[in-house]
Design a protein around this motif. Sequence first.
Motif, PDB file in Angstrom:
ATOM      1  N   ALA A   1      -8.655 -12.478 -21.412  1.00 34.28           N
ATOM      2  CA  ALA A   1      -7.671 -11.637 -21.687  1.00 34.28           C
ATOM      3  C   ALA A   1      -7.157 -10.831 -20.359  1.00 34.28           C
ATOM      4  O   ALA A   1      -6.698  -9.847 -20.297  1.00 34.28           O
ATOM      5  N   SER A   2      -7.446 -11.358 -19.268  1.00 36.20           N
ATOM      6  CA  SER A   2      -7.207 -10.767 -18.315  1.00 36.20           C
ATOM      7  C   SER A   2      -5.746 -11.478 -17.596  1.00 36.20           C
ATOM      8  O   SER A   2      -5.418 -12.459 -17.722  1.00 36.20           O
ATOM      9  N   ALA A   3      -5.305 -10.599 -16.697  1.00 33.32           N
ATOM     10  CA  ALA A   3      -3.803 -10.856 -15.950  1.00 33.32           C
ATOM     11  C   ALA A   3      -3.866 -10.266 -14.513  1.00 33.32           C
ATOM     12  O   ALA A   3      -4.104  -9.166 -14.288  1.00 33.32           O
ATOM     13  N   VAL A   4      -3.365 -11.127 -13.605  1.00 30.18           N
ATOM     14  CA  VAL A   4      -3.009 -10.614 -12.333  1.00 30.18           C
ATOM     15  C   VAL A   4      -1.603 -10.502 -11.985  1.00 30.18           C
ATOM     16  O   VAL A   4      -0.755 -11.178 -12.344  1.00 30.18           O
ATOM     17  N   HIS A   5      -1.408  -9.307 -11.737  1.00 33.31           N
ATOM     18  CA  HIS A   5       0.027  -8.860 -11.618  1.00 33.31           C
ATOM     19  C   HIS A   5       0.380  -8.969  -9.954  1.00 33.31           C
ATOM     20  O   HIS A   5      -0.171  -8.474  -9.305  1.00 33.31           O
ATOM     21  N   LEU A   6       1.588  -9.803  -9.816  1.00 33.35           N
ATOM     22  CA  LEU A   6       2.125 -10.074  -8.439  1.00 33.35           C
ATOM     23  C   LEU A   6       3.681  -9.597  -8.208  1.00 33.35           C
ATOM     24  O   LEU A   6       4.353  -9.976  -9.264  1.00 33.35           O
ATOM     25  N   LYS A   7       3.573  -8.595  -7.576  1.00 31.98           N
ATOM     26  CA  LYS A   7       5.150  -7.981  -7.287  1.00 31.98           C
ATOM     27  C   LYS A   7       6.010  -8.984  -6.251  1.00 31.98           C
ATOM     28  O   LYS A   7       5.424  -9.690  -5.479  1.00 31.98           O
TER      29      LYS A   7
ATOM     30  N   TYR B   1      -5.398 -18.755 -16.845  1.00 34.65           N
ATOM     31  CA  TYR B   1      -5.431 -17.303 -16.228  1.00 34.65           C
ATOM     32  C   TYR B   1      -3.870 -17.064 -16.389  1.00 34.65           C
ATOM     33  O   TYR B   1      -2.902 -17.857 -15.907  1.00 34.65           O
ATOM     34  N   ARG B   2      -3.669 -15.787 -16.741  1.00 33.50           N
ATOM     35  CA  ARG B   2      -2.222 -15.084 -16.896  1.00 33.50           C
ATOM     36  C   ARG B   2      -1.956 -14.653 -15.402  1.00 33.50           C
ATOM     37  O   ARG B   2      -2.689 -13.958 -15.164  1.00 33.50           O
ATOM     38  N   LEU B   3      -0.752 -14.989 -15.206  1.00 35.49           N
ATOM     39  CA  LEU B   3       0.032 -14.238 -13.867  1.00 35.49           C
ATOM     40  C   LEU B   3       1.308 -13.671 -14.411  1.00 35.49           C
ATOM     41  O   LEU B   3       2.071 -14.157 -15.086  1.00 35.49           O
ATOM     42  N   VAL B   4       1.542 -12.378 -13.930  1.00 36.98           N
ATOM     43  CA  VAL B   4       2.590 -11.664 -14.351  1.00 36.98           C
ATOM     44  C   VAL B   4       3.433 -11.388 -12.921  1.00 36.98           C
ATOM     45  O   VAL B   4       2.966 -10.580 -12.296  1.00 36.98           O
ATOM     46  N   LEU B   5       4.393 -11.778 -12.842  1.00 37.38           N
ATOM     47  CA  LEU B   5       5.275 -11.639 -11.801  1.00 37.38           C
ATOM     48  C   LEU B   5       6.215 -10.734 -12.063  1.00 37.38           C
ATOM     49  O   LEU B   5       7.026 -10.785 -13.374  1.00 37.38           O
ATOM     50  N   PHE B   6       6.198  -9.797 -11.362  1.00 32.05           N
ATOM     51  CA  PHE B   6       7.289  -8.375 -11.743  1.00 32.05           C
ATOM     52  C   PHE B   6       7.883  -7.841 -10.444  1.00 32.05           C
ATOM     53  O   PHE B   6       7.681  -8.238  -9.370  1.00 32.05           O
ATOM     54  N   TYR B   7       9.097  -7.147 -10.751  1.00 27.16           N
ATOM     55  CA  TYR B   7       9.835  -6.569  -9.783  1.00 27.16           C
ATOM     56  C   TYR B   7      10.127  -4.956 -10.328  1.00 27.16           C
ATOM     57  O   TYR B   7      10.335  -4.774 -11.410  1.00 27.16           O
TER      58      TYR B   7
ATOM     59  N   SER C   1       3.201  -8.251  -3.037  1.00 30.62           N
ATOM     60  CA  SER C   1       1.735  -7.866  -3.227  1.00 30.62           C
ATOM     61  C   SER C   1       1.151  -8.079  -4.384  1.00 30.62           C
ATOM     62  O   SER C   1       1.682  -8.443  -5.233  1.00 30.62           O
ATOM     63  N   ILE C   2      -0.126  -8.175  -4.419  1.00 31.35           N
ATOM     64  CA  ILE C   2      -1.081  -8.082  -5.649  1.00 31.35           C
ATOM     65  C   ILE C   2      -1.341  -6.634  -6.109  1.00 31.35           C
ATOM     66  O   ILE C   2      -2.103  -5.993  -5.434  1.00 31.35           O
ATOM     67  N   SER C   3      -0.762  -6.261  -6.943  1.00 25.96           N
ATOM     68  CA  SER C   3      -0.783  -4.707  -7.554  1.00 25.96           C
ATOM     69  C   SER C   3      -1.824  -4.357  -8.278  1.00 25.96           C
ATOM     70  O   SER C   3      -2.065  -3.190  -8.469  1.00 25.96           O
ATOM     71  N   GLY C   4      -2.260  -5.055  -9.305  1.00 22.81           N
ATOM     72  CA  GLY C   4      -3.300  -4.777 -10.381  1.00 22.81           C
ATOM     73  C   GLY C   4      -3.601  -5.868 -11.253  1.00 22.81           C
ATOM     74  O   GLY C   4      -2.891  -7.143 -11.308  1.00 22.81           O
TER      75      GLY C   4
ATOM     76  N   TRP D   1      -2.969   2.440  -4.369  1.00 25.22           N
ATOM     77  CA  TRP D   1      -2.031   1.844  -5.209  1.00 25.22           C
ATOM     78  C   TRP D   1      -2.293   0.885  -6.002  1.00 25.22           C
ATOM     79  O   TRP D   1      -1.572   0.327  -6.981  1.00 25.22           O
ATOM     80  N   PHE D   2      -3.592   0.355  -5.986  1.00 26.12           N
ATOM     81  CA  PHE D   2      -4.134  -1.004  -6.898  1.00 26.12           C
ATOM     82  C   PHE D   2      -4.405  -0.256  -8.227  1.00 26.12           C
ATOM     83  O   PHE D   2      -5.238   0.793  -8.248  1.00 26.12           O
ATOM     84  N   TRP D   3      -4.036  -1.118  -9.270  1.00 22.59           N
ATOM     85  CA  TRP D   3      -4.437  -0.623 -10.576  1.00 22.59           C
ATOM     86  C   TRP D   3      -5.227  -1.546 -11.530  1.00 22.59           C
ATOM     87  O   TRP D   3      -4.964  -2.663 -11.309  1.00 22.59           O
ATOM     88  N   ILE D   4      -5.771  -1.031 -12.551  1.00 22.30           N
ATOM     89  CA  ILE D   4      -6.226  -1.889 -13.422  1.00 22.30           C
ATOM     90  C   ILE D   4      -5.913  -0.920 -14.873  1.00 22.30           C
ATOM     91  O   ILE D   4      -6.263   0.339 -15.003  1.00 22.30           O
ATOM     92  N   ILE D   5      -5.515  -1.924 -15.695  1.00 25.52           N
ATOM     93  CA  ILE D   5      -4.903  -1.207 -17.081  1.00 25.52           C
ATOM     94  C   ILE D   5      -6.224  -1.932 -17.828  1.00 25.52           C
ATOM     95  O   ILE D   5      -6.352  -3.333 -17.989  1.00 25.52           O
ATOM     96  N   PHE D   6      -6.873  -1.029 -18.609  1.00 22.77           N
ATOM     97  CA  PHE D   6      -7.589  -1.606 -19.832  1.00 22.77           C
ATOM     98  C   PHE D   6      -7.112  -1.280 -21.123  1.00 22.77           C
ATOM     99  O   PHE D   6      -6.633  -0.182 -21.452  1.00 22.77           O
ATOM    100  N   SER D   7      -6.926  -2.210 -21.959  1.00 28.19           N
ATOM    101  CA  SER D   7      -6.435  -2.052 -23.347  1.00 28.19           C
ATOM    102  C   SER D   7      -7.780  -2.007 -24.488  1.00 28.19           C
ATOM    103  O   SER D   7      -8.580  -2.971 -24.017  1.00 28.19           O
TER     104      SER D   7
END
Length: 115
Positions: free
Chosen positions: A61-67, A107-113, A5-8, A44-50
């Motif tokens: 400075a954005s990143a898409v998080h891919l589970k 653009y940053r992609l963060v692949l996570f488990y 999924s695309i989580s945030g 379940w979708f989130w946005i983290i603002f720093s």
Amino acid sequence: MKLASISGITQHSADLDRTVAFYESLGFRVGKRDEKQVTLYVNWFWIIFSAAEGPVEPGTASAVHLKVDDIQQAYEEVVAAGHKPSGEPAKRTGGGSEFELTDPDGYRLVLFYKK
């Protein structure tokens, strides 16, 4: 590699209070918050603002998080496809592990488990 999924996404904010007020007015729910960052949710979708150290340029400075279902397999497939992640999978603050990959436009992609 199968993406689950695309989580945030993550973004920088010049003013966290203003950002929270804006997103709450759209129906987002505030999750974890401290003086440096806030997580906002819709289902379940989130946005983290720093908090940014200065002015924020739109779209930076954005990143898409891919589970993914298997972080090591995803890493190996990304490398086998000729891509160069920023590092090997590493432990995440909230549990699980992740690695980053930059697309051709920066653009940053963060692949996570995470279970």
